[in-house]
Every structure is written in structure tokens, then in C-alpha cells.
Design a protein around this motif. Structure first.
Motif, PDB file in Angstrom:
ATOM      1  N   UNK A 178       1.813  30.668  60.045  1.00  0.00           N
ATOM      2  CA  UNK A 178       0.915  31.165  61.094  1.00  0.00           C
ATOM      3  C   UNK A 178       0.538  32.635  60.883  1.00  0.00           C
TER       4      UNK A 178
ATOM      5  N   UNK B 229       1.995  15.410  55.323  1.00  0.00           N
ATOM      6  CA  UNK B 229       0.577  15.188  55.619  1.00  0.00           C
ATOM      7  C   UNK B 229      -0.021  16.273  56.535  1.00  0.00           C
ATOM      8  N   UNK B 230       0.657  16.566  57.600  1.00  0.00           N
ATOM      9  CA  UNK B 230       0.089  17.495  58.585  1.00  0.00           C
ATOM     10  C   UNK B 230       0.042  18.916  58.026  1.00  0.00           C
TER      11      UNK B 230
ATOM     12  N   UNK C 254      -2.831  19.206  55.557  1.00  0.00           N
ATOM     13  CA  UNK C 254      -4.103  19.403  56.254  1.00  0.00           C
ATOM     14  C   UNK C 254      -4.232  20.808  56.826  1.00  0.00           C
ATOM     15  N   UNK C 255      -3.139  21.328  57.319  1.00  0.00           N
ATOM     16  CA  UNK C 255      -3.175  22.685  57.882  1.00  0.00           C
ATOM     17  C   UNK C 255      -3.566  23.677  56.788  1.00  0.00           C
TER      18      UNK C 255
ATOM     19  N   UNK D 115      -5.155  22.952  54.007  1.00  0.00           N
ATOM     20  CA  UNK D 115      -6.502  22.640  53.558  1.00  0.00           C
ATOM     21  C   UNK D 115      -7.559  23.199  54.513  1.00  0.00           C
ATOM     22  N   UNK D 116      -7.332  23.018  55.801  1.00  0.00           N
ATOM     23  CA  UNK D 116      -8.372  23.411  56.754  1.00  0.00           C
ATOM     24  C   UNK D 116      -8.233  24.834  57.278  1.00  0.00           C
ATOM     25  N   UNK D 117      -7.089  25.471  57.025  1.00  0.00           N
ATOM     26  CA  UNK D 117      -6.902  26.816  57.572  1.00  0.00           C
ATOM     27  C   UNK D 117      -6.701  27.889  56.500  1.00  0.00           C
TER      28      UNK D 117
ATOM     29  N   UNK E 115      -0.442  15.639  48.654  1.00  0.00           N
ATOM     30  CA  UNK E 115      -1.377  15.216  49.699  1.00  0.00           C
ATOM     31  C   UNK E 115      -2.537  16.203  49.850  1.00  0.00           C
TER      32      UNK E 115
END
Lengths: 263, 979
Positions: free
Chosen positions: A39, A70-71, A74-75, A77-79, A106
Motif C-alpha cells: 500500500x 490471484x488477488x 491483480x492488485x 497489475x491494476x495498481x 498469475x
């Protein structure tokens, strides 16, 4: 002249739990390791480019809910996509261990044959259906063009502790390329180095325990090198004559040396 | 919009979870005819996203493109006989749904609004009848206590159901206590307060004296439900240990004594006596865990809790919350300890009991076992704490009421910014902050629930599920806050919830003012008393320094951890709770914590008459040994141990499984908590309910001896061992409905006295403990009570881990020794048990000679003179020798003539469980120094370790009585629990 120690990041998130031993291994290998929460990067309080080495340690990021890694994948990848992509582009080494390996796969960073950051392989639930903690033998692929296995000539011994480690390629062509391009870094084997069915703990294709990307700077592996840094971590140290250094340390040393010798 | 996203494995791929279910159906339910089981994971979203978004999420979040396929708003099922769909009941913690919302927010780049729930479908093919599928659904796939299930023989078309909105109305009821005594008892029963008449009368009296004062706060003369619930929680057996603190009138024959509190007389006094000679005790009995010195910079904390009743009803949830609960005890000890190991001990009924012999309302012991194991896996592994040691006991007496002991050890720096971390301080003006999870109806009445026996009407809301990752996040951020000195005190929300955590911390400042309206909830509809006593998991309460409150809240927010200021600590002498502007509770702190009347309990000890069995020595002793090795109590627990991460954190230097093939049973676990130091923490346990059935006094002595000898066996320092006592009993309060209550109380007195007698002589203080009564199950008006069970958990120090010793034989030619005397005391032994006897001659302890042995053994290990050390416990000398041999992958030749014993009977020497004994192997060159150190102790050289992998025992008559390949012995030992 004393060389400056490479700065290594141990990335933390909800559910990371192998951070202490990873930090210790990196420090022992000559890096200056720091644990920082993801974060803080998303909030731009910190920047990935402060570091020369990135490690995504083991654990249960977000509880392995939905699927392991997975989560968090994605975090990232998108952030954090830009930051991590430029980190990789600079050929700075990235190591994902256990849950970190699941994340890198992933995320599409491993093996990334087609350079599209699409997921090409996976780590599925073990064919035993169980989480298992046990020590296994590994053979390093001598032809693997990666920075991590220099000098690992003999069979090494490390623990695994996972429920989702069964390596599967998306299709036959990916499987072929992984083999042909020597992206396989570690394979489960017997104590004498035979790669066979009996030494495969989770049903992985080709007994795969770890792979690298085509550039050889990203390593993902299910076994835990950070859990065998000193001899007392070996399950049989009370009965066998062992060197003080554990088999896992060499992987971290290779990473540090690669950075120390100039990227 | 409602979206139902289904995810399953591609047809060509093998479905691991489905395969496991098929095996369970065949093996556990004994239902044949299943061809295949496949699983479909279902995510139900009720949110304002587009169909395109839902499809994108199906691809990006919910499925794995390599191995899975997904569908949005259409069923994935193809070929099937039955579909069973299992979901959670409303209000039950659904961890995946919480993660899903975060995952969606990350991907769509905006905060998720709406709701998510998850379910799983089992697609079953084969020849299965309606009746069988019902059985599979209720006995395996779903636990109707927390889950809903639906059995279908057609595809499911699900359009979702609109969720009814509930509004919270903060209703506070008033309860009239100005009623007859009978009515008082009825009120206590109907509100599940678990308070007795005398306690209800004391409460009534208190309110009569407070009429005028209450007016000031806008309260009437009747207690509010918030107040009554708080008193009931605080005065519960669980929180106040009323039985252990009662006055006991104990009778034995025509002798009678009056004991003023078993706890003060036997436990606390033992520690006080010992503490005069030990300078390493730091914080005892008063905190969430006992704290002792580790080295000059660190202290260690240790606590073992029980989670029996929740595990009986929902084994998985009960065990997860047991683990994360005791983790919070360490997090809430002093200013907070970092977790370094778990140790878990279970007592179940044997898993092979015929399913038809298990009463309908009770879960089958195998299901309880598997559920508890999975709970420990998820609790321990996900939080990242190595499960370093443990054991499992099987006895028919646990059929209605399993015991689940969860223990955790932690470490903390002694000082942080010059503040002593073992002490809590609260100053008036400090803010009351609740951190972590939200409040729900889960776990309401947990404390009072554990203070009554289980029956068919057991309240469902007492079941909790547990969210390890929510807790892990919370712990991580609290350590950051601790190291920045943001808070002055911390405690966990366990039994009694906020009422207990805030109520206890308020003692330190002498008061508090809370506003429950500020408490975050999982869903609306909770009334104030529920908010105040809910035991919803994963919450800690901290006293934050006012000057740091902004920093503290900001830090929590940056780690996605919720923190809410609920009020502040005061010095008013009152616990004052408001909801909005209205006072809903106002009680004198003193009354809440000191107003509880002391119970007076009767105890009468009549030693049960148990016949000593009379049978001839069996001809085939090899068979007897194989039977014992493969019995549930002795057999290998590897199947369980491997599924626990026992080496996360990299500090487990003596693992639970050791030896040439990493599968021998360690006596104790050793953890090196600080990488840069060679000092280690040693942990072990002692438990033997069979002995308790004969005489709890000797059971207690044996348990302490077992825990202590395990520590010493691994190389731990005998002078630095601390103990935790954990009593699990039936109901020891004599009444019309409980006619043998006085006997159960007498058993308790004897166990406590046994603890005192041996602990004082060993110099091993108790540092914390726990007791759990009412471990009974009532069905068809018959009460099943557990055997009196005492668990002793020990924590010790090994000054240098280099001197640790594992139990496996190391080298052929090594000499085999027995240390300690073998007596024909086989009462409660595994040998008798296998033959269907209990027996009367329970093993005793001779503290003086045992102490000498332990001190000598310490000298042996410090000088590295032993190659292997293994303690003799269940199964006696024979099992210890066999385990030593096969764990080392070596043979052994032993002569029973050389074993110091009071009998010539081979079977007695082999299987007696006399205490304070070890099997030690040494290299021949160490013989002289070894024997010199043991001079004055009973010991004997009894054989050799051999290269030939045969286990050979010669009897007292010099004839070979056992000869088996070690492979055969090991296989017998390993096959039982290879599930």
C-alpha cells in the motif's frame, strides 16, 4: 573500497508470512533488505525504483481466496503495473517464492514467452488434494539462462509447504517452449538426482518446481530457499554432518552478486 | 444487477477437491456407487456493474485461464445425477466474499458497492439414491448449523433474491428482577445467562441500592439487558473461574478439609513458592498469557486455550477460532507478542466408530477430527505460525464433547522506547479503540455457552468461523503501532467481547465511557447488548494515547485495517455505556469485577474400585507390539503434521518429524526465535486421561512429568521450565440433576493437589492456565461426561540449540541405555487398553529420583554425550525402543534381563508406562563419561544399535521374544492414520 549493498525489497501484503526469513536470507547474502507494505507503493509514499532486488515472499496473500496469488496479482497489475514493468525492463532481479511464484505466474510475468503479460502457466491444487510441508530434492537446470543458479551443481534440498503448487502449462506449445528455451530452473528429483514420478510431490508437469522468464532475471519457485539458510533448519542436522550454510543461501547470493557486479 | 458467476475445471482436467470428496463418501460414509464428483465455485454479485464488467471479472478475477472455465448467469453443469449446492447461512462469516469485493475494487478502479456471497456446487454422478444424497449433503458437504444446502436433480437457474433491508433500532429492554426466586432462575435460564440463584439475588440487591443514582443517568431501577448481559458474561465460569476459586468442602474417608480456592491453594501457591528461587518469571496469571524471560533483550509469552464446545458443533470454525483466538491472547499479552509457534492437542472419540452408533445430533468423530484438523491448518498456516508440537488422544468418552486445545508462544522485546512491554497501563483520557473485524451476531453468548453443557438446544449463534487474514492484517498493523508507542495497553476481544476487553482495561484507569453507536457492524440489526457482548472474531481493543490518535488511525487506514474510536477511559469508578445520547449501562466497576459471590462446593473422594486384570503373559509379544504401534493413541500422526506448516518463520530447529526419513516422532519442538542468537524455546505437552479415570492425583503428576521429561529429552534446561495447566472436566457442581458432582469435584481437587506436589518439587512454576467445565453432552436424558482431562503444556529454554538431541538412533554399534526404573504399574496403559482393561495400578512419580535424572540428563546433553534420547510414555519401553530404531533406520538388539524392573514378566517390562524414563543411545567412546554422570541414578546398558535392520528383544529368560524387521514395525505405526 566497500561496495554498497544492493537494496532488496521484501514486499508485504495482507497475508504475507515468510517475510522475516526472506529478509534474513537476503541480508545474510549481502543485501540490505527492507520490508515494505504494498500500500505504501500504491499510495506513492515509496517507489519500486529505490530497490535493486524485488522479492515476493511466501504466505497466503488475501487468504488464497478465489485462487492462490490471484488477488495480489491483480492488485499489482491494476495498481502498480508501470512501476513493476520498468523494474523488470531494467533487468533488476525479481524472486517469487511459493505464494510469490503463484503471483508472478498469475500476473503473466512467468514465463512470459509471448511478451504479452498473459497467463501462460498455472500452479493448481496439488494432485494429492492436500497442503503438505515436506523436504524435497531439487535439480537445477545447468542450461537455464538465469542469474540464480550459478554454482548450484549438486542436488539441493529444500522444504515445500503449499497446497497449490502443481505446475501446468496452458498448452503443449508452451510446454515445449519452456523446455526448449531452458526456462525450467528447478525440478523435483530423488536424492540421487533422478527426475521421476516418485519424486514429484504435487503432480507438476515435468516435475517443475521453479521457472524463470526468457530474460533470466525473474525466478519463481515453490520450494522455500529462505527456510534453509543455516544448517539448523535442515530436518536431519542432529544426525548428519552438514556445512554451516544451507542450500537455499546460494540463490540469494547469486542474486546479490548479479546486482553487485553491475546490472 | 444480480450476477451469478460459475467457475469450474476444464473437462479434460482432474478436479482435486472433487476427488477428495469422492474418497470421503466412500471411506467415511461407506456409500459406494459414486462415479465422479466435480466442483463448481459460485460467486453471486449484487452490484451496479455492467454485464461486460461481470464477464471481464469472470476472466480476470474468478477463473484461471489455464485450467478453468467460467460462465456468467448460466449453469456450467453438464452431466449429473445430483447437484448439491452449499452456501452460508445469512450472517455467517464468508471470507471469500470479503476478498472478492477487494479484488473487484482493484480491477474496476472504484470501490465496490453491493454484496457478494459465495457457494459451491458438487456435481455427483453415479448410482446414488435420494436417501444417500441426503446423507452425503448433511454428513459431509454441509454443516446445517452454519450452511444452507440444496439438493437438485435438475440444473439450477438462479435469478437471485432481493435481500430484505433491515434497519437498526437500538432497542434496550429492561428486566424486572423484583420477582420470586423461582422467577429469577427462570430469567437466567431463558436468557442463557448461566447465573445461579445466589448470583441473581446479589444482582437484585445491587439494583435496589442504586435507584437514586441511576436516575441521574436516566436509568430506571430495573437493569437493562445490556447490564444484565455484561454481568452474566463477566461472572461466567469462563471469565471468572468460579469453580476454581470456590470454597471446597473436601471429604476423603472420615477426613474432611476446607479448601479456600483450588487456584490459590494449589496453582498460585506452587508458583509463589517456586518464584523465590527463580529470577526469570515476569508476568504471571494476571494477563492474557504468562510471560517469562528469554534472554537479556526478549521475553516470551505462552498460553493454551480450549475451544471445545464450538468445535463439537462446527469443528472447522471451532478450531480456526480456537487458533486465532489464542493467537490474540499472545498479541494481547503485555503490549503484544509476536507469534513464534503453535501447539495443538485434540481429544476425540476413535474415528472408526460405526456411523450408526453415533447419536444423531452428534457429529461423527472422524468428521470432527477432519474438520478440526482443517481448521488448525487454515488458522495456523494462514497466519503463518509454525505448528511445532502437539498430540491427539482418542477415547470413547469424548464422543459428545471433543477437546480442542490450541496453544501459542510469542516473543516480545523487553523494552520499547524505555517502556516495559510486559505491563499494561491505562490513563484516564486514553481512547478506547477497537481494531480489526466488525461486529456481528456470531459468537454471541460464547462465554456463557461454554459454561453450560451441550444439548440439542445449543444456541447456534455461538458458532464462529474466523477470518485468519483479517486477523493477520490487524496484527501486522498493531505491531507497527506498538513499535511507535502509539498505545499504552492492548487486549483481545474474546469471551464476552467488548464488555470483557473494555471492562477489564477500565480497571487500570478506574472507569470508562463508551458509545456503542460508534461500533462498526457487519450488517444492521444488532441491538446494543449484542454489540457489547458479541464475540465476533479478529478484534483487539487498544488504549491509544490521545496525542497519537490521528497517527494511529491513519496507520490503520493505510493497511486497510478498520479502527474505530468507541470512547475513552476515565477514572469515574463506573463502566458507563451509551448508545447515541442515551445511557444503556451504568455499573460500578467494583461490583462488576468483585461483586460475584463465592461458591461453596462439595467434594467427596471415594477411590473407584477398579480390578487389576489377571491374565497370562501372551506368547506372541511381537504381535502385541504391532497392535500397540498401530493403535490410534500411539500411531504416527504424520498425516496431520504434514498438513500444518511446521517451519514457517524458519525457526523450527527440532521439527515434529525427525530421523533418517524425516518421519520419527519428536518428543518436543524447538524454535529459534531470533536468527542471530543460538538460544531456543522448547515446547512440549503431557496428557493422559486414562490415568485420570483411576486417580487424577497421579494423572496430574504424570502429566507434569511427561511434559517436563519431553523438554529435557530434547535438551531443554530443567531449571528453566514453565507450565500451563489446562483442566477439562465434566460438571463438578453437585445437584439433583448431577448426583455425582461431588465426585467430579473431588477428582478436580486431587488433580490440583497432584499439580502442586510435583511442580513444587521440580521447581516448575505455573505461569498461566485455563479451565473448562461442563464438558458433557446430554441426549435422551443421558449425560455423557468426558474423562477428567488435564493438559500440561511446558515451555523451556535451551541455552544453545547446538546441544539439541533428536529421538532417532544415529549409528550402528551405539549403546542403548534405559534411564529410570520400570515398575509393574500398567493401570491406564495402552497395553491394558488394547486388551479392554483399565487396571488399577496407575503409574506414580517419584519426584526426588526423577529430578536427579533430569539434572544428569542436562549434563549429558550439554556435553553432547547422547546420540539420541527418547522418552518412554504411551506404549512404554517397547514403543520407545522401536521408535528410536525405526526413526533412525537402524536395527536394535536389547535384553530385558538388563532392564531395572520390579518384575520378570516380559510384557510388563515392555509396556509399563512408569514415569521419568528415557531410552538413550550413545557412541561407545562416551560410555565412561556417560555412566559417571548417571552415577546414583537408576540406569542400565540394555543393548546395541545394529546395522542389520531387525528389531530383536530378548526376554528375561534370555529367549528372543520379539524379532521383526524395523520396516514392519514402522509400517504398522504409519498405516493407521494414512488417510
Amino acid at each position: 573500497m566497500v561496495k554498497k549493498k544492493p537494496k532488496a525489497l521484501v514486499l508485504l501484503t495482507a497475508g504475507t508470512n515468510c517475510d522475516l526469513e526472506t529478509e534474513y536470507a537476503l541480508n545474510l547474502a549481502g543485501a540490505q533488505a527492507e520490508k515494505v507494505h504494498i500500500n505504501d507503493f500504491i499510495a506513492k509514499k515509496r517507489k519500486l525504483k529505490e530497490y535493486q532486488i524485488l522479492t515476493i515472499p511466501g504466505g497466503f496473500s488475501f487468504g488464497d481466496d478465489i485462487a492462490a496469488g490471484k488477488v495480489l496479482a491483480n492488485k499489482i497489475k491494476f495498481k502498480l503495473e508501470k512501476q513493476i514493468e520498468s523494474f523488470v525492463k531494467d533487468k533488476k532481479p525479481v524472486i517469487g517464492i511459493c505464494n510469490g511464484f503463484q503471483v508472478l505466474v498469475k500476473l503473466g510475468f512467468l514465463p512470459d514467452i509471448y511478451k504479452k503479460l498473459d497467463q501462460e502457466v498455472t500452479l493448481a491444487i496439488n494432485n494429492t488434494g492436500k497442503f503438505e510441508d515436506m523436504w524435497i530434492y531439487l535439480k537445477a537446470n545447468k542450461r537455464a539462462k538465469c542469474i540464480f543458479t550459478e554454482g548450484i551443481d549438486k542436488v539441493i534440498y529444500l522444504p515445500i509447504a503449499h497446497g497449490e503448487g502443481r505446475f501446468i502449462s496452458k498448452d503443449q506449445s508452451i510446454d515445449n517452449i519452456i523446455k526448449k528455451q531452458n526456462l525450467i530452473v528447478f525440478q523435483y528429483c530423488s536424492s540421487s538426482g533422478n527426475i521421476n514420478f516418485n519424486s514429484n510431490p504435487n503432480g507438476s508437469e515435468n516435475n517443475i518446481a521453479g521457472i524463470c522468464n526468457t530474460g533470466g532475471t525473474i525466478l519463481g519457485m515453490m520450494p522455500h530457499p529462505e527456510r534453509f539458510i543455516t544448517k539448523h533448519q535442515h530436518p536431519r542436522w542432529t544426525r548428519e554432518d552438514l556445512p554451516d550454510e544451507g542450500d537455499g543461501l546460494l540463490i540469494f547470493k547469486n542474486t546479490v552478486n548479479y546486482v553487485a557486479n553491475g546490472l | 444487477m444480480y450476477y451469478r458467476i460459475e467457475v469450474t475445471y476444464k473437462d479434460s482436467l482432474f478436479d482435486s477437491p472433487g476427488k477428495g470428496i469422492k474418497k470421503d463418501i466412500e471411506e467415511d460414509l461407506q456409500i459406494k456407487g459414486v462415479e465422479s464428483v466435480r466442483t463448481i465455485d459460485i460467486y453471486k454479485l449484487d452490484t451496479d456493474i455492467t454485464k461486460e464488467d461481470a464477464i471481464f471479472l469472470g476472466k480476470q478475477l474468478f477463473s484461471d485461464p489455464v485450467i478453468q472455465k467460467y460462465a456468467v448467469n448460466r449453469p456450467l453443469t453438464a452431466d449429473f445425477k445430483w447437484i448439491v449446492e452449499v452456501g452460508f447461512k445469512p450472517g455467517v462469516t464468508d471470507n471469500v466474499s470479503v476478498t472478492t469485493m477487494e479484488g473487484i475494487s482493484d480491477i474496476l478502479g472504484r470501490k465496490f458497492k453491493g454484496s457478494v456471497s459465495t457457494a459451491r456446487q458438487y456435481i455427483i454422478k453415479g448410482n446414488i439414491s435420494k436417501k444417500e444424497i441426503e446423507l452425503i449433503a448433511t454428513r459431509l458437504l454441509a454443516n446445517p448449523v452454519i450452511e444452507t444446502y440444496e439438493i437438485l436433480n435438475r440444473k439450477k437457474i438462479d435469478k437471485g433474491t432481493a435481500v430484505k433491508k433491515v434497519k437498526t433500532v437500538p432497542v434496550v429492554e429492561k428486566v424486572d428482577l423484583d420477582v420470586s426466586d423461582d422467577e429469577l432462575v427462570r430469567i437466567s435460564d431463558s436468557k442463557l445467562l448461566s447465573l445461579n440463584l445466589e448470583e441473581m439475588q446479589v444482582i437484585r440487591k445491587y439494583y435496589k441500592s442504586k435507584v437514586r443514582e441511576r436516575k441521574k443517568y436516566g436509568l430506571g431501577k430495573k437493569p437493562t439487558d445490556v447490564e444484565l448481559e455484561m454481568i452474566a458474561q463477566t461472572w461466567s465460569e469462563h471469565c471468572k473461574h468460579k469453580i476454581f476459586n470456590a470454597i471446597v468442602e473436601y471429604k476423603e474417608g472420615n477426613k474432611g478439609i476446607r479448601i479456600n480456592s483450588l487456584f490459590d491453594t494449589y496453582i498460585r501457591q506452587a508458583t509463589e513458592k517456586i518464584s523465590k528461587k527463580k529470577d526469570w518469571l515476569v508476568s504471571l496469571f494476571k494477563d492474557n498469557a504468562g510471560i517469562v524471560n528469554f534472554d537479556k533483550n526478549y521475553n516470551i509469552a505462552f498460553k493454551v486455550e480450549t475451544h471445545n464446545h464450538p468445535s463439537a458443533i462446527e469443528p472447522y470454525g471451532g478450531a480456526v477460532t480456537g487458533i486465532v483466538g489464542v493467537n490474540r491472547d499472545i498479541m494481547g499479552a503485555g503490549l503484544g507478542g509476536d507469534l513464534i509457534f503453535n501447539t495443538d492437542i485434540f481429544c476425540f472419540a476413535p474415528p472408526d466408530i460405526n456411523i450408526n452408533d453415533v447419536p444423531e445430533k452428534i457429529l461423527h468423530p472422524k468428521r470432527i477430527f477432519k474438520g478440526v484438523r482443517r481448521g488448525v491448518e487454515h488458522g495456523g498456516n494462514k497466519i503463518g505460525v509454525p505448528t511445532a508440537n502437539g498430540t491427539i488422544i482418542f477415547h470413547n468418552g469424548y464422543i459428545g464433547n471433543p477437546l480442542v486445545f490450541c496453544g501459542t508462544g510469542g516473543i516480545m522485546p523487553k523494552k520499547i522506547k524505555k517502556v516495559d512491554t510486559s505491563k499494561k497501563v491505562v490513563k484516564p483520557g486514553d481512547l478506547i479503540v477497537m481494531v480489526g473485524g466488525r461486529i456481528g451476531k456470531d459468537g454471541i453468548h460464547g462465554a456463557t455457552f461454554s459454561s453450560r453443557k451441550l444439548d440439542e438446544a445449543t444456541p447456534v449463534q455461538a458458532v464462529q468461523i474466523g477470518a485468519p487474514i483479517v486477523q493477520k492484517k490487524m496484527m501486522d498493523v498493531l505491531f507497527e503501532a506498538r513499535d511507535r508507542s502509539y498505545y499504552r495497553a492492548i487486549t483481545d476481544n474474546g469471551a464476552g467481547g467488548l464488555s470483557s476487553s473494555v471492562g477489564e482495561m477500565a480497571i487500570l484507569s478506574d472507569g470508562c465511557l463508551v458509545n456503542l453507536e460508534k461500533a462498526p457492524v457487519k450488517y444492521p440489526g444488532l441491538v446494543p447488548w449484542e454489540l457489547w457482548v458479541s464475540e465476533a472474531q479478529e478484534r483487539m481493543t487498544v488504549a491509544v494515547k490521545p496525542e497519537y490518535i490521528d497517527d494511529f488511525l491513519k496507520l490503520c487506514k493505510s493497511r486497510d485495517v478498520e479502527a474505530s474510536v468507541l470512547g475513552k477511559f476515565t477514572d469515574s469508578g463506573k463502566i458507563h455505556v451509551k448508545y447515541g445520547k442515551k445511557t444503556v449501562l451504568n455499573l460500578d466497576l467494583k461490583f462488576v469485577h468483585k461483586g460475584l459471590p463465592t461458591m461453596v462446593l462439595k467434594a467427596e473422594w471415594k477411590k473407584p474400585y477398579i480390578k487389576e486384570p489377571n491374565f497370562k503373559e501372551p506368547v506372541n509379544l511381537s504381535n502385541e507390539l504391532l497392535k500397540i504401534l498401530s493403535s490410534y493413541n500411539v500411531c504416527s500422526k504424520e498425516w496431520v503434521v504434514r498438513q500444518y506448516d511446521h517451519e514457517v518463520r524458519g525457526g523450527t530447529v527440532l521439527k515434529p518429524l525427525v530421523g533418517s526419513e524425516n518421519d520419527g516422532p519428536s518428543d518436543a519442538g524447538i524454535i529459534r526465535p531470533i536468527f542471530s542468537s543460538n538460544r531456543g524455546v522448547v515446547v512440549s505437552n503431557g496428557i493422559n486421561p486414562n490415568y485420570g479415570l483411576i486417580d487424577p492425583y497421579w494423572m496430574a503428576m504424570s502429566c507434569i512429568d511427561e511434559a517436563v521429561r519431553n523438554i529435557v529429552s530434547a535438551g531443554g534446561n530443567f531449571e528453566k521450565i514453565s507450565l500451563l495447566d489446562n483442566f477439562c472436566w465434566g460438571n463438578p457442581i453437585l445437584s439433583e440433576n448431577n448426583p455425582d458432582g461431588d465426585f467430579k469435584m473431588a477428582q478436580l481437587v486431587r488433580a490440583a493437589k497432584g499439580c502442586y506436589d510435583v511442580a513444587v518439587k521440580y521447581g516448575t512454576p505455573f505461569i498461566s492456565g485455563k479451565d473448562s467445565f461442563h464438558n458433557e453432552y446430554e441426549i435422551d436424558e443421558k449425560t455423557i461426561t468426558i474423562p477428567p482431562t488435564l493438559l500440561i503444556s511446558a515451555i523451556g529454554i535451551i541455552d544453545n540449540i547446538e546441544t539439541a538431541v533428536s529421538m532417532d538412533a544415529k549409528k550402528d554399534g551405539d549403546l542403548v541405555y534405559i534411564i529410570g526404573e520400570t515398575l509393574s504399574e500398567l493401570g491406564g496403559s495402552q497395553y491394558y487398553h488394547k486388551k479392554g482393561f483399565l487396571g488399577n495400578n496407575v503409574p506414580k512419580v517419584n519426584p526426588a529420583s526423577a529430578k536427579k535424572i533430569y539434572k544428569a540428563l542436562n549434563r549429558i546433553t550439554n556435553k553432547k554425550l547422547a546420540a539420541s534420547i527418547h522418552d518412554c510414555s504411551d506404549g512404554g519401553l517397547a514403543v520407545a525402543l522401536a521408535e528410536t530404531a525405526f526413526a533412525g533406520g537402524l536395527g536394535m538388539k536389547v535384553s530385558l534381563r538388563d532392564v531395572p524392573a520390579d518384575t520378570k514378566r516380559n510384557d510388563f517390562i515392555l509396556f509399563s508406562e512408569s514415569n521419568s524414563r528415557f531410552v538413550v543411545t550413545i557412541h561407545p567412546e562416551n560410555k565412561v563419561s556417560f555412566e559417571k554422570i548417571f552415577n546414583g541414578c537408576v540406569f542400565s546398558h540394555i543393548g546395541y544399535v545394529t546395522k542389520e535392520k531387525q528389531f530383536i528383544i530378548k526376554g528375561t529368560n534370555r529367549k528372543i521374544i520379539i524379532s521383526k524387521p524395523i520396516k514392519t514395525l514402522k509400517e504398522a505405526w504409519k498405516k493407521t492414520l494414512r488417510w
